[in-house]
Design a protein around this motif. Sequence first.
Motif, PDB file in Angstrom:
ATOM      1  N   ILE A   1       7.055   1.034   6.148  1.00 30.13           N
ATOM      2  CA  ILE A   1       8.303   1.594   5.637  1.00 30.13           C
ATOM      3  C   ILE A   1       8.134   3.102   5.476  1.00 30.13           C
ATOM      4  CG2 ILE A   1       9.884   1.669   3.666  1.00 30.13           C
ATOM      5  CD1 ILE A   1       9.274  -1.258   3.167  1.00 30.13           C
ATOM      6  N   ASP A   2       9.067   3.851   6.030  1.00 29.83           N
ATOM      7  CA  ASP A   2       9.048   5.305   5.905  1.00 29.83           C
ATOM      8  C   ASP A   2       9.799   5.707   4.646  1.00 29.83           C
ATOM      9  OD1 ASP A   2       9.248   8.132   6.331  1.00 29.83           O
ATOM     10  OD2 ASP A   2       8.859   7.745   8.457  1.00 29.83           O
ATOM     11  N   LEU A   3       9.173   6.560   3.849  1.00 38.54           N
ATOM     12  CA  LEU A   3       9.755   6.931   2.568  1.00 38.54           C
ATOM     13  C   LEU A   3      11.143   7.549   2.708  1.00 38.54           C
ATOM     14  CD1 LEU A   3       8.654   6.697  -0.316  1.00 38.54           C
ATOM     15  CD2 LEU A   3       8.072   9.111  -0.203  1.00 38.54           C
ATOM     16  N   LYS A   4      11.393   8.243   3.808  1.00 41.40           N
ATOM     17  CA  LYS A   4      12.700   8.889   3.984  1.00 41.40           C
ATOM     18  C   LYS A   4      13.822   7.871   4.140  1.00 41.40           C
ATOM     19  CE  LYS A   4      12.244   9.499   9.017  1.00 41.40           C
ATOM     20  NZ  LYS A   4      13.259   8.505   9.379  1.00 41.40           N
ATOM     21  N   ASP A   5      13.471   6.594   4.351  1.00 44.14           N
ATOM     22  CA  ASP A   5      14.484   5.561   4.543  1.00 44.14           C
ATOM     23  C   ASP A   5      14.802   4.770   3.275  1.00 44.14           C
ATOM     24  OD1 ASP A   5      14.676   6.189   7.266  1.00 44.14           O
ATOM     25  OD2 ASP A   5      13.016   4.857   7.775  1.00 44.14           O
ATOM     26  N   VAL A   6      14.138   5.081   2.155  1.00 45.01           N
ATOM     27  CA  VAL A   6      14.304   4.237   0.966  1.00 45.01           C
ATOM     28  C   VAL A   6      15.266   4.816  -0.057  1.00 45.01           C
ATOM     29  CG1 VAL A   6      11.985   3.288   1.240  1.00 45.01           C
ATOM     30  CG2 VAL A   6      12.343   5.204  -0.324  1.00 45.01           C
ATOM     31  N   GLY A   7      15.749   6.033   0.170  1.00 41.78           N
ATOM     32  CA  GLY A   7      16.696   6.622  -0.767  1.00 41.78           C
ATOM     33  C   GLY A   7      16.034   7.573  -1.741  1.00 41.78           C
TER      34      GLY A   7
ATOM     35  N   ILE B   1       3.098  -1.258   4.215  1.00 40.49           N
ATOM     36  CA  ILE B   1       2.454   0.060   4.177  1.00 40.49           C
ATOM     37  C   ILE B   1       3.564   1.103   4.134  1.00 40.49           C
ATOM     38  CG2 ILE B   1       0.991   1.710   5.388  1.00 40.49           C
ATOM     39  CD1 ILE B   1      -0.470  -0.632   6.665  1.00 40.49           C
ATOM     40  N   ILE B   2       3.586   1.908   3.071  1.00 40.01           N
ATOM     41  CA  ILE B   2       4.632   2.918   2.896  1.00 40.01           C
ATOM     42  C   ILE B   2       4.067   4.289   3.227  1.00 40.01           C
ATOM     43  CG2 ILE B   2       6.217   4.003   1.268  1.00 40.01           C
ATOM     44  CD1 ILE B   2       6.406   1.352  -0.176  1.00 40.01           C
TER      45      ILE B   2
ATOM     46  N   PHE C   1       0.858  -1.178   0.000  1.00 42.14           N
ATOM     47  CA  PHE C   1       0.000   0.000   0.000  1.00 42.14           C
ATOM     48  C   PHE C   1       0.897   1.232   0.000  1.00 42.14           C
ATOM     49  CE2 PHE C   1      -2.771  -3.228   1.876  1.00 42.14           C
ATOM     50  CZ  PHE C   1      -3.940  -3.019   1.163  1.00 42.14           C
ATOM     51  N   LEU C   2       0.743   2.054  -1.035  1.00 45.82           N
ATOM     52  CA  LEU C   2       1.642   3.186  -1.219  1.00 45.82           C
ATOM     53  C   LEU C   2       1.123   4.441  -0.532  1.00 45.82           C
ATOM     54  CD1 LEU C   2       2.655   2.622  -4.908  1.00 45.82           C
ATOM     55  CD2 LEU C   2       4.049   2.299  -2.875  1.00 45.82           C
TER      56      LEU C   2
END
Length: 336
Positions: free
Chosen positions: A139-145, A109-110, A82-83
């Motif tokens: 997952i937090d978007l700030k952690d994905v690059g 869940i992002i 889920f974006l």
Amino acid sequence: MSAKAFIEIKNGDKVAIGGWNSNNYKGIKKLFDINGKDIDIVGGWKEAIDEKDLIDYKLVNESAADFFQKVPDGEQPQIVVFLTGSTNIIKDMENITKNEKNKIKVIFIISGYTNRVPLQEIKRVTILCRKLEIKIHTIDLKDVGYEIGYLLEDSRNMPWTIDTLDMDLLAYLQKNNLSSGSFLDLGTGSGTQAVKLFELGFDVTATDLVYAAFEETAKRNTNVHFLQDDILNTGLNKKFDYIFDRGCLHALGKPHYERYAEKVKSLLKEEGLLFLKYATNDNFHLTEDVLSYYYSENELNNFISRHFTIVEMKQSIFEEVEMKSIFSVLMKKATH
């Protein structure tokens, strides 16, 4: 982002995406790839489907219920992502799991920078998943690059995006009556700064490592020359009167600073100006690993002085996120 979230995933697992579009399809594929998982994205759903959202051989529907009803036998996803901006996750999960043929084992869940799933919603989904023995990961978007982040989130929602021209740059241009010449907006992101510079009268080229960052802005603003480019390995062969860097250098990491300086100097005309806005390492609200990317004010001064003549340097902030920064106006040293 913890790699533990991907332990249950097997190569060949099938994935469905809630909040589907063609960019986040690429982003999810990259996200799993960098975690060593070769997954098969079968499709997804989105409330209002645009033609650009359609990809050959991928099933796209307007609701989770419709999507899972139409998935062919043998193609049922084991994983649901889920974006950012997903709504009614609990309703989607109830519709998915009430059909016994749907064997979901993991959901992700992002959460975006601004589009964050409400905590109460996550709690309700967690209770349902626990009951059905489905693993759930947030997952937090700030952690994905940087690159994946722009593929999974609308660039207008990034915290560093502002609709007005940077206050320090605008003040300098107005004070010195500058409104013409060639300008490179380096690390343009969503492209808003480039558009504002064009509106002032400049001939503007805007570059970013990630095409998706400026894709929509480029379609609406054809008078700005938008290009995908990596400053450390730039393909640009034009020299500019001015270059604006609003956060590119401090995102590169210190090992790349010297190469950055050489590349920027190669793109500036003699006595051309670099406008540099740089976040310093006294932003103590940031995590230690993030701060390790940044120089102190003294370190920045020493680095700059080796490569440029300092015209102006002052303390400032990135106003949209209230991060302390240094704004510098730097001149390329004349060669003799």
